[in-house]
Every structure is written in structure tokens, then in C-alpha cells.
Write an enzyme that holds these catalytic residues in place. Structure first.
Site, PDB file in Angstrom:
ATOM      1  N   CYS A  44      35.206  53.876 -13.553  1.00 14.23           N
ATOM      2  CA  CYS A  44      35.677  55.258 -13.477  1.00 14.23           C
ATOM      3  C   CYS A  44      34.611  56.179 -13.492  1.00 14.23           C
ATOM      4  O   CYS A  44      34.724  57.393 -13.354  1.00 14.23           O
ATOM      5  CB  CYS A  44      36.815  55.248 -14.584  1.00 14.23           C
ATOM      6  SG  CYS A  44      38.176  54.453 -14.306  1.00 14.23           S
ATOM      7  N   THR A 274      51.952  33.533 -12.306  1.00 10.25           N
ATOM      8  CA  THR A 274      51.990  33.729 -10.835  1.00 10.25           C
ATOM      9  C   THR A 274      53.293  32.547 -10.802  1.00 10.25           C
ATOM     10  O   THR A 274      53.597  31.744 -11.819  1.00 10.25           O
ATOM     11  CB  THR A 274      51.064  33.164  -9.926  1.00 10.25           C
ATOM     12  OG1 THR A 274      50.716  31.667 -10.014  1.00 10.25           O
ATOM     13  CG2 THR A 274      49.919  33.930 -10.138  1.00 10.25           C
ATOM     14  N   TYR A 280      47.589  32.464 -13.500  1.00 11.95           N
ATOM     15  CA  TYR A 280      47.918  33.952 -14.032  1.00 11.95           C
ATOM     16  C   TYR A 280      46.887  34.817 -13.057  1.00 11.95           C
ATOM     17  O   TYR A 280      46.081  34.665 -12.513  1.00 11.95           O
ATOM     18  CB  TYR A 280      47.433  33.999 -15.343  1.00 11.95           C
ATOM     19  CG  TYR A 280      48.328  33.368 -16.397  1.00 11.95           C
ATOM     20  CD1 TYR A 280      49.445  33.942 -17.013  1.00 11.95           C
ATOM     21  CD2 TYR A 280      48.110  31.810 -16.508  1.00 11.95           C
ATOM     22  CE1 TYR A 280      50.313  32.834 -17.917  1.00 11.95           C
ATOM     23  CE2 TYR A 280      48.858  30.968 -17.260  1.00 11.95           C
ATOM     24  CZ  TYR A 280      49.666  31.493 -18.118  1.00 11.95           C
ATOM     25  OH  TYR A 280      50.515  30.834 -18.818  1.00 11.95           O
TER      26      TYR A 280
END
Length: 549
Positions: A44, A274, A280
């Protein structure tokens, strides 16, 4: 037996998961794969280094492979791309810069592959002039191009977070900037009347803004990039920054048996697992539950990715925690303005046919008698039963802390009416005795309890002019500086003297500057037998929308 855990991808979700797993399990074998050089960086912050606000590049590097290994004993393998997953054999095929292509087995797999820029229509000859911003190498390439080639003009495609932040950064460097956005306004999470404030800020700072403009092609002409729009218009500049959006980097999962959504996002349950046991997924590449609407969505934000990384790690290590959805709380700096939002916007609520009410207010960041107070524009969306659905605020000061308060209230299931009683910090340099969040609560309470007849600006603009009476209750001086065509002007403090001039057989639509005086007038006239409604947000909101037309 010690678990062998492979994490595909670093940055936010993968790196936070690796650190959390290690804090919970010292004996687990953790392997982190990252196809680029940098495993954990402040993505960011990339536009702010390009623009010069963050001078030292190193400050963007959160963890290096060496520091990650030293502190958390993680086997970090950068320049190592996962190219296939075999969930039956429980292996990952890895393409590595130094080891070639090989397979690595796992007991548990955590997927955090992130996203990649959406492609633009252009020939190879134009590609050297088109850049995207996703990672440190992208940032370095843009900064080097501008510095080395003495770039003076740029086109930014896309008016979302990255596009707006890059527009500001490029203007800070002294470039001529054209911003092209396919929607009718910038900052898609905001509604039009709120985003219009950002559009005005862009123009004030010399940005050429083209809205509702879709790109058909990018080519090269006379040493510059030439962008052609759907309407036939063209724009040229020395470089193009593509910020049109992203797509999940999940193509390597095509034959894995792991279920993907219609747009390629990984499907997970509330534990972030999942459909395949022991696999995952977290971060920008997953499909999440919208906390407000309950609908499946994808929201690529760093905050949710970090939280998901921690929760997935907990479940991998046997702690039962769930991820309850993303509400999209976000904030943007654009020149002198700050824009923040949380929850749903009107477009989403209308699309899903969710009933709602919208209110506006324009309070000041702190007590006006203390120097430096700045006005904000606030919008609150709530259900007919008072449930908070969303909030948007734009202004120079005090914006994000108010949205943070509403975001917390929304997360905890508070009603809009409960905003009235929130006990928030007050001193003249910081707020008012009735904080702007309290004021939103008061307006909502008046509506829900039947003590105010409030409509939005659209109701006023679409009024039946033959059967309504438009009344501006500001001072004559304010009225003279701008008003709605066809409005009558009677200041609120003089209303009682002019009752005989007001129609009893028509609906009176009131407005003032921001809605406060009109509320006083609406109560006075309603209690005196008139049919009256007050336009929420007043002339400040109305005038902005008239400019858009």
C-alpha cells in the site's frame, strides 16, 4: 509427527500466516514460496515512494528472506513459483530460478497467490510505455522510467485506489496527468454524490479527468503512448499507468481439484479451508462473504488479508476460529481530501433489492470556535429496522476516525440509533460535544421514530413541479449565491410570519445549506398542519449533484 506446511505466496496473507504458525508451533516445517524477490513488503506504500512522500525505499520492506528465517525459522524460497498442485499426491510443482523445476510434498497447504493486473488491449510495441503497480519491481521500474527519461506526462487508467494514489504521486512529481475511468465517477466503493467531491479535487489540482470512458486500444505514435477511447476520443502521454483492476493469480490450480469461482477466485469456507482437506487459502485470490449483504464477493484489501492469514494459521494449528466476512472498510488520501467508507453502497443495495434509507450531513471535524475546523460530507445507509448497512465520508480532517467508529458499530451489529449514545472523545481541537457520528445517529433516530420527514436529493430533483412547493430556508444572501431553480426563499427564523403564503394543498420540499435549519423548519411546519419534507444534506449536496448534470 511434525507437520510440513507449504505456503504459496508471501506479502500480507502468506507472511502473516507463516509468523502465526511459528508462534503456535515451534516444530512445524514451514516452507514459503514467493515467485518474486520480495516476500513481505508494504504494497500500500508503493505509490507514496514513487511520489516522494516515503523517501527511503527500505522502509517498505517488512521482512526479508533472511530476517524471516532468522526470527521465525521459515524456509523462504523466493524466485520460486508454484506452477501446479496435485492434491491427491499432496505435492506442489515449483519452478525455481536456482533449482529448476521440482516437486515438494506437503502435509498442509496454504494458498496466498494474490492477484495480477488485468490485461490491456495493446500490441507489443506499446508495452514498454505501459506500467502497472503491484510489487517492488513494478515500483522501481516506474520510478526509474520517470527519473531516467525525464517523463513529463502520464495517463492513468482506472480511478480506484491505486489509480488515484498514482495520480496524486505523479502530480507531486510535476507531471501532466490524465485520469481515465470507465465508470461515471472515480473511487467505485463510493456513491456518485460522494465521489464527485474527489472529482472536483482532481480538477482543482490540474488533473484532466475523463469519466465514463472505456478504452478500446493503446498504441504508439510519435514516441508516445496513444490511448483510444470507445467514443473515438484519444489521449497521448509518455507513459501509461494501468490500474484498471486485478484478477486472481490462480491459473496454476486449474487441474488441482480445488474449486474456483466464476472469476477464478478460490472458494473457501468460514475456516478458510478449500473443498480439499488440508488445503487453505487467504488473501486477494479468495472469494469471501460480504459481511453486510451475505453475498459472495472479492475484496482485495490488505487488512482482511492479514486477518485471514492469522485465522487460517489458527485452524491449521488446531484452534477453531472463523472468518465472518469482509465489510470493505477502506480509506484514501487524495491531495487535501480524505475519503473513507465501510459496508455497502447504494448501487449494491439496489442491485440486491435490499431496502434502505440514506441520510447526509455536513458537520465540521471539530468545534468551529477552535481554529482549523474543516467540513466533512457524510452519508449513512441503514435498513428500515435501523441496522447499519454502510457509511461514506469525504473531507479534509477527521474523516477516517468517524468511519472507523461506524465500521466497529456495523461489525458489532449496532443499530443506527445506537450511534446517538456512543460516548466518544471530545475536546474542542478534536471534536464537538455532539460528534459527527452522534449527529448521524440523531438523524436516523428522527426518521425511524417518525420525528422527521427526510428525503434525499434525488427526490427533490425528480419532484412533480406542479404539485410541490420548493422552499429554501437560508438567508437571502445565501440564496443569492446559488439556489435550486424555482425555489422560494423564506429564512427559517421568519417562517411564522409567512404562514399565509405557504400552500396547504401542496407538499412543501425544504432545504437549507446542510439540512439542520431545514429540519427545524420541517418540524415547525409539520406541527402546524403543512405537508413537508426536508432534503437531507441540503444545498451542499444538491449543488454538487447539479454540477454533475
Amino acid at each position: 509427527m511434525n507437520k510440513k506446511i507449504i505456503i504459496v505466496g508471501g506479502v500480507a496473507g502468506g507472511a502473516s500466516a507463516a509468523a502465526r504458525i511459528r508462534r503456535l508451533d515451534e516444530k512445524a516445517q514451514i516452507i514459503m514460496l514467493e515467485k518474486d524477490e520480495y516476500i513481505s513488503f508494504a504494497n500500500c506504500g508503493l505509490p507514496y515512494h514513487i511520489g516522494g512522500a516515503i523517501e527511503q525505499r527500505e522502509k517498505l520492506l517488512v521482512q526479508t528472506p533472511a530476517s524471516m528465517n532468522s526470527r521465525f525459522n521459515v524456509d523462504v524460497r523466493n524466485y520460486s513459483e508454484a506452477v501446479a498442485v496435485d492434491t491427491a499426491a499432496k505435492t506442489v510443482t515449483i519452478k525455481s530460478a536456482d533449482r529448476g523445476t521440482y516437486e515438494e510434498s506437503y502435509d498442509l497447504l496454504l494458498l496466498a497467490p494474490g492477484v495480477e493486473p488485468s490485461p490491456l488491449p495493446m500490441p507489443n510495441s506499446a508495452k514498454e510505455k505501459v506500467f502497472s503497480l503491484r510489487n517492488i519491481p513494478d515500483m522501481d521500474a516506474i520510478k526509474e522510467k520517470i527519473t531516467h527519461d525525464g517523463i513529463k506526462s502520464a495517463i492513468v487508467i482506472g480511478g480506484g485506489f491505486i489509480g488515484l494514489e498514482m495520480t496524486e504521486a505523479l502530480k507531486e512529481l510535476g507531471l501532466d496527468v490524465t485520469l481515465i475511468e470507465a465508470m461515471a465517477h472515480v473511487m467505485p466503493p463510493l456513491d456518485l454524490e460522494m465521489a464527485a467531491l474527489l472529482g472536483a479535487e482532481l480538477k482543482k489540482n490540474g488533473v484532466e479527468l475523463r469519466l465514463g470512458a472505456r478504452i478500446t486500444s493503446i498504441s504508439e505514435a510519435d514516441g508516445k503512448a496513444l490511448v483510444t477511447l470507445e467514443n473515438g476520443e484519444k489521449a497521448s502521454a509518455e507513459i501509461v499507468i494501468s490500474a484498471i483492476g486485478v484478477r486472481p493469480a490462480t491459473s496454476f490450480l486449474a487441474d488441482s481439484g480445488i474449486k474456483l469461482g466464476s472469476r477464478g477466485h478460490i472458494l473457501v469456507d468460514e475456516t478458510l479451508r478449500t473443498n480439499v482437506e488440508n488445503v487453505y487459502a487467504v488473501g486477494d485470490a479468495i472469494e469471501v462473504n460480504d459481511f453486510v449483504t451475505g453475498q459472495a464477493t472479492a475484496i482485495p484489501l490488505a487488512g482482511p488479508a492479514n486477518k485471514q492469514g492469522r485465522i487460517a494459521a489458527d485452524n491449521i494449528c488446531g484452534l477453531k476460529h472463523s472468518y465472518d466476512g469482509t465489510q470493505g472498510s477502506s480509506v484514501l488520501k487524495l491531495f487535501s481530501l480524505t475519503a473513507a467508507c465501510t459496508g455497502a453502497n447504494e448501487r449494491t443495495l439496489k442491485r440486491l433489492d435490499i431496502p434502505y434509507k440514506a441520510i447526509y450531513s455536513h458537520p465540521f471535524s471539530h468545534a468551529t470556535y477552535y481554529p482549523g475546523a474543516a467540513q466533512m460530507s457524510c452519508k449513512l445507509l441503514f435498513a428500515p429496522d435501523g441496522k447499519i448497512l454502510g457509511c461514506q465520508i469525504v473531507g479534509e480532517k477527521g474523516v477516517e476516525k468517524r468511519v472507523d467508529v461506524v465500521a466497529a458499530a456495523l461489525r458489532l451489529g449496532a443499530s443506527a440509533v445506537e450511534l446517538c449514545e456512543l460516548e466518544l472523545c471530545y475536546a474542542p481541537p478534536y471534536s464537538s460535544a455532539k460528534d459527527p457520528v452522534n449527529m448521524l445517529g440523531y438523524i436516523a433516530q428522527n426518521i425511524l421514530e417518525g420525528n422527521a420527514n427526510i428525503v434525499d436529493y434525488k427526490y427533490m430533483l425528480n419532484r412533480d413541479k406542479q404539485n410541490t412547493y420548493l422552499l429554501d430556508v437560508r438567508t437571502p444572501g445565501e440564496f443569492a449565491r446559488g439556489h435550486v431553480e424555482g425555489a422560494h426563499n423564506i429564512p427559517v427564523d421568519e417562517l411564522r410570519e409567512h404562514f399565509n403564503e405557504l400552500p396547504k394543498n401542496q407538499e412543501i420540499i425544504l432545504y437549507c445549506q446542510v439540512g439542520v435549519r431545514a429540519h427545524v423548519a420541517e418540524r415547525l411546519l409539520t406541527n402546524s398542519g403543512f405537508r413537508v419534507v426536508n432534503v437531507s444534506g441540503g444545498w451542499k449536496t444538491i449543488s454538487l449533484m447539479l454540477e454533475q448534470e
